[in-house]
Structure formats: structure tokens, C-alpha cells
Design a protein around this motif. Structure first.
Motif, PDB file in Angstrom:
ATOM      1  N   ILE A 127      47.389  72.705  91.179  1.00  0.00           N
ATOM      2  CA  ILE A 127      46.265  72.878  92.086  1.00  0.00           C
ATOM      3  C   ILE A 127      45.341  71.668  91.985  1.00  0.00           C
ATOM      4  N   PRO A 128      44.936  71.069  93.098  1.00  0.00           N
ATOM      5  CA  PRO A 128      43.996  69.935  93.030  1.00  0.00           C
ATOM      6  C   PRO A 128      42.723  70.341  92.281  1.00  0.00           C
ATOM      7  N   LEU A 129      42.185  69.417  91.540  1.00  0.00           N
ATOM      8  CA  LEU A 129      40.995  69.708  90.744  1.00  0.00           C
ATOM      9  C   LEU A 129      39.859  70.245  91.613  1.00  0.00           C
ATOM     10  N   SER A 130      39.751  69.757  92.821  1.00  0.00           N
ATOM     11  CA  SER A 130      38.680  70.192  93.723  1.00  0.00           C
ATOM     12  C   SER A 130      38.857  71.629  94.192  1.00  0.00           C
ATOM     13  N   ARG A 131      40.011  72.225  93.904  1.00  0.00           N
ATOM     14  CA  ARG A 131      40.287  73.602  94.321  1.00  0.00           C
ATOM     15  C   ARG A 131      40.369  74.570  93.142  1.00  0.00           C
ATOM     16  N   LEU A 132      40.039  74.102  91.948  1.00  0.00           N
ATOM     17  CA  LEU A 132      40.084  74.949  90.759  1.00  0.00           C
ATOM     18  C   LEU A 132      38.706  75.511  90.432  1.00  0.00           C
ATOM     19  N   LEU A 133      38.657  76.797  90.127  1.00  0.00           N
ATOM     20  CA  LEU A 133      37.433  77.462  89.697  1.00  0.00           C
ATOM     21  C   LEU A 133      37.699  78.194  88.385  1.00  0.00           C
ATOM     22  N   LEU A 134      36.625  78.546  87.699  1.00  0.00           N
ATOM     23  CA  LEU A 134      36.716  79.286  86.438  1.00  0.00           C
ATOM     24  C   LEU A 134      36.319  80.735  86.658  1.00  0.00           C
ATOM     25  N   GLU A 135      37.003  81.643  85.994  1.00  0.00           N
ATOM     26  CA  GLU A 135      36.609  83.050  86.063  1.00  0.00           C
ATOM     27  C   GLU A 135      36.888  83.740  84.729  1.00  0.00           C
ATOM     28  N   SER A 136      36.100  84.779  84.453  1.00  0.00           N
ATOM     29  CA  SER A 136      36.353  85.570  83.245  1.00  0.00           C
ATOM     30  C   SER A 136      37.086  86.864  83.563  1.00  0.00           C
ATOM     31  N   VAL A 166      31.372  90.790  90.981  1.00  0.00           N
ATOM     32  CA  VAL A 166      32.167  91.335  92.081  1.00  0.00           C
ATOM     33  C   VAL A 166      32.290  92.843  91.930  1.00  0.00           C
ATOM     34  N   THR A 167      32.519  93.532  93.044  1.00  0.00           N
ATOM     35  CA  THR A 167      32.600  94.985  93.010  1.00  0.00           C
ATOM     36  C   THR A 167      33.918  95.489  93.596  1.00  0.00           C
ATOM     37  N   MET A 168      34.222  96.752  93.255  1.00  0.00           N
ATOM     38  CA  MET A 168      35.436  97.385  93.741  1.00  0.00           C
ATOM     39  C   MET A 168      35.176  98.697  94.476  1.00  0.00           C
ATOM     40  N   ARG A 169      34.011  99.303  94.249  1.00  0.00           N
ATOM     41  CA  ARG A 169      33.736 100.612  94.837  1.00  0.00           C
ATOM     42  C   ARG A 169      32.301 100.675  95.341  1.00  0.00           C
ATOM     43  N   LEU A 170      32.071 101.636  96.227  1.00  0.00           N
ATOM     44  CA  LEU A 170      30.734 101.854  96.768  1.00  0.00           C
ATOM     45  C   LEU A 170      29.736 102.159  95.658  1.00  0.00           C
ATOM     46  N   GLU A 171      30.160 102.907  94.648  1.00  0.00           N
ATOM     47  CA  GLU A 171      29.256 103.319  93.582  1.00  0.00           C
ATOM     48  C   GLU A 171      28.736 102.147  92.755  1.00  0.00           C
ATOM     49  N   SER A 193      37.380  90.616  78.091  1.00  0.00           N
ATOM     50  CA  SER A 193      36.865  89.319  78.495  1.00  0.00           C
ATOM     51  C   SER A 193      35.351  89.391  78.696  1.00  0.00           C
ATOM     52  N   ARG A 194      34.676  88.251  78.490  1.00  0.00           N
ATOM     53  CA  ARG A 194      33.233  88.130  78.699  1.00  0.00           C
ATOM     54  C   ARG A 194      32.987  86.858  79.507  1.00  0.00           C
ATOM     55  N   PRO A 195      31.885  86.810  80.263  1.00  0.00           N
ATOM     56  CA  PRO A 195      31.602  85.588  81.025  1.00  0.00           C
ATOM     57  C   PRO A 195      31.625  84.316  80.174  1.00  0.00           C
ATOM     58  N   ALA A 196      31.180  84.413  78.929  1.00  0.00           N
ATOM     59  CA  ALA A 196      31.168  83.232  78.055  1.00  0.00           C
ATOM     60  C   ALA A 196      32.566  82.681  77.809  1.00  0.00           C
ATOM     61  N   ILE A 249      30.333  77.863  85.980  1.00  0.00           N
ATOM     62  CA  ILE A 249      30.014  79.082  86.708  1.00  0.00           C
ATOM     63  C   ILE A 249      31.189  80.042  86.598  1.00  0.00           C
ATOM     64  N   ASP A 250      30.908  81.252  86.162  1.00  0.00           N
ATOM     65  CA  ASP A 250      31.919  82.308  86.142  1.00  0.00           C
ATOM     66  C   ASP A 250      31.973  82.887  87.553  1.00  0.00           C
ATOM     67  N   THR A 251      33.074  82.656  88.252  1.00  0.00           N
ATOM     68  CA  THR A 251      33.158  83.054  89.658  1.00  0.00           C
ATOM     69  C   THR A 251      33.672  84.471  89.860  1.00  0.00           C
ATOM     70  N   HIS A 252      33.923  85.212  88.772  1.00  0.00           N
ATOM     71  CA  HIS A 252      34.506  86.551  88.954  1.00  0.00           C
ATOM     72  C   HIS A 252      34.294  87.381  87.690  1.00  0.00           C
ATOM     73  N   ALA A 253      33.307  88.276  87.734  1.00  0.00           N
ATOM     74  CA  ALA A 253      33.044  89.182  86.609  1.00  0.00           C
ATOM     75  C   ALA A 253      32.634  90.544  87.153  1.00  0.00           C
ATOM     76  N   HIS A 254      33.069  91.608  86.476  1.00  0.00           N
ATOM     77  CA  HIS A 254      32.778  92.978  86.925  1.00  0.00           C
ATOM     78  C   HIS A 254      31.609  93.555  86.128  1.00  0.00           C
ATOM     79  N   LEU A 255      30.441  92.978  86.297  1.00  0.00           N
ATOM     80  CA  LEU A 255      29.272  93.411  85.518  1.00  0.00           C
ATOM     81  C   LEU A 255      28.673  94.708  86.029  1.00  0.00           C
ATOM     82  N   SER A 256      28.924  95.055  87.277  1.00  0.00           N
ATOM     83  CA  SER A 256      28.337  96.272  87.832  1.00  0.00           C
ATOM     84  C   SER A 256      29.282  97.462  87.745  1.00  0.00           C
TER      85      SER A 256
END
Length: 236
Positions: A192-201, A35-40, A214-217, A2-9
Motif C-alpha cells: 500500500i502506498p505510504l500516503s494511503r496507510l493509516l493506523l488503527e487500534s 466508531v460505532t456499531m449500534r444505535l445504543e 487493544s488500546r488506542p496507545a 491518530i488512532d483512526t478506529h476505536a470502539h470507545l462508545s
């Protein structure tokens, strides 16, 4: 995966979000958290959730270098109105002292960040945090206003700061594609313990090569690199 952080919008990415999402699905990803950064960006984010139910999720937040309280309030209103569609708060909320240098503006940043912590706590949603050269203040505010589950996105702090965040409980660390070329990210992943590691693009930022979007893939590259660092099988 799971990509836990991508700015697709993001406005400059949204036009080819479908291509990035389809590529990620074809590469075996199980989901993407946008994830988003602005109202728009919020309308685009909610649209992606509705179009790709069960694959694209979203967290709504605000620019860590922004100071528009009215915009913050409107984003919070949208979050409360669409709670059933949102899996987190932030993406890009937090503190960035590498860019915000004025003491008064830093104080406003801390005030806004506190509001996000309190909202995440009240709604029982995880908070996705950006922190650059402000880790001690982030830790202090989380300690004072938590407890809250949080994800430190592309964390750039040191080992002792990472340990202090882990000691708060409920804190995760997402590792971006720069782990293939950043010793700091490699050192972080190792403690970082393995249980606390996540993947992000962090699409389109923090690509595996300098200047490469970067791309989610790309989280497949992160997974392989983490398996080398931790001396573990990628499947594990």
C-alpha cells in the motif's frame, strides 16, 4: 499519530473510555476516531466528542451482521442531524460473509451497505468499511455507487483486491496492532502506498498478542512495525 478506529462508545468499553483516552494523550497521540456499531452507542459517541473536543472524533455506523432496517434509518437520521460532529460514516458497516452465510441475508446486507455508500457520497464523508470474505462484492458496490472516499479497516483480502480498491481512488487502509503477528497484514502494508496507510487500534479487538485487549496507545506499536516493514524512519 491518530488512532483512526476505536470502539470507545461500546457499552462494555465506555465505562473506562476516559482512562484509555487519557493514556493515549499521554503517549503522544493527536486524536482518536471513535466508531460505532449500534444505535445504543450513538449517545455515548457524541458525548465523547463533546467532552474531548479536538481529540476524540466519531464516525457513526451499524453492525455489518445486523438486519434491522429501522435501526439503520434512525442512525442515518442522527447522522444527518449531527453532521457537524461527525467525521465519517461507518466503522463497522460493510459485508461479512464469514458470519453471514444465508444467501437471502447476504442480499439484505448488500442492500444496507449500498444505503451507507450513498449516504457517504451525498454527505461527502469517508466511509469506514468492514469486509470479511466479501471483498469482491464490496469492490463491485463501491464501483457501482461511488465515487466515495473510504477506509478499509483491518483489511483481510488479497493483494489483487487491495490493488483494485486503490484503483478506485480515494481508498485508504488502516493497519491494526495484529500487524506485529500477522503475515497477511505485513504483506498488505508492504504494497500500500505510504500516503494511503493509516493506523488503527480497533480497541478492544485485534490486540498485539492473542487474547490481549487493544488500546488506542497500541498504535505506537503499529507505527514501529510499519517502519520496520517499509524500512523507514518512524518519524517519517
Amino acid at each position: 499519530m491518530i488512532d483512526t478506529h476505536a470502539h470507545l462508545s461500546r457499552l462494555d468499553i465506555y465505562g473506562h473510555a476516559d482512562e484509555l483516552i487519557n493514556e493515549a494523550s499521554g503517549e503522544g497521540l493527536l486524536g482518536i476516531i471513535n466508531v460505532t456499531m449500534r444505535l445504543e452507542e450513538t449517545a455515548n459517541a457524541l458525548n465523547l466528542v463533546n467532552r474531548y473536543r479536538g481529540f476524540v472524533y466519531t464516525a457513526l455506523g451499524y453492525d455489518y451482521c445486523g438486519f434491522d432496517i429501522k435501526e439503520v434509518q434512525e442512525i442515518m437520521r442522527i447522522i444527518n442531524k449531527n453532521k457537524e460532529l461527525i467525521v465519517g460514516i461507518g466503522g463497522e458497516v460493510g459485508l461479512d460473509y464469514s458470519r453471514v452465510r444465508d444467501p437471502m441475508l447476504r442480499e439484505i446486507s448488500r442492500h444496507i451497505f449500498t444505503k451507507w455508500i450513498l449516504l457517504a457520497r451525498d454527505l461527502e464523508l469517508p466511509l469506514i468499511i468492514h469486509s470479511r470474505k466479501a471483498e469482491n462484492d464490496v469492490i463491485e458496490l463501491l464501483s457501482r455507487h461511488g465515487p466515495v472516499k473510504c477506509v478499509m479497516h483491518a483489511f483481510s483480502g488479497n493483494k489483487s483486491q487491495a490493488i483494485r480498491l486503490l484503483e478506485l481512488g480515494g481508498c485508504y487502509f488502516s493497519i491494526p496492532p495484529t500487524v506485529v503477528r500477522s503475515q497477511q497484514k505485513r504483506d498488505l502494508a508492504a504494497i500500500i502506498p505510504l500516503s494511503r496507510l493509516l493506523l488503527e487500534s480497533d480497541t478492544p479487538e485485534l490486540g498485539p498478542s492473542p487474547g490481549e485487549p487493544s488500546r488506542p496507545a497500541h498504535i505506537k506499536l503499529v507505527l514501529v512495525e510499519l517502519s520496520r516493514i517499509l524500512n523507514m524512519d518512524p518519524e517519517t
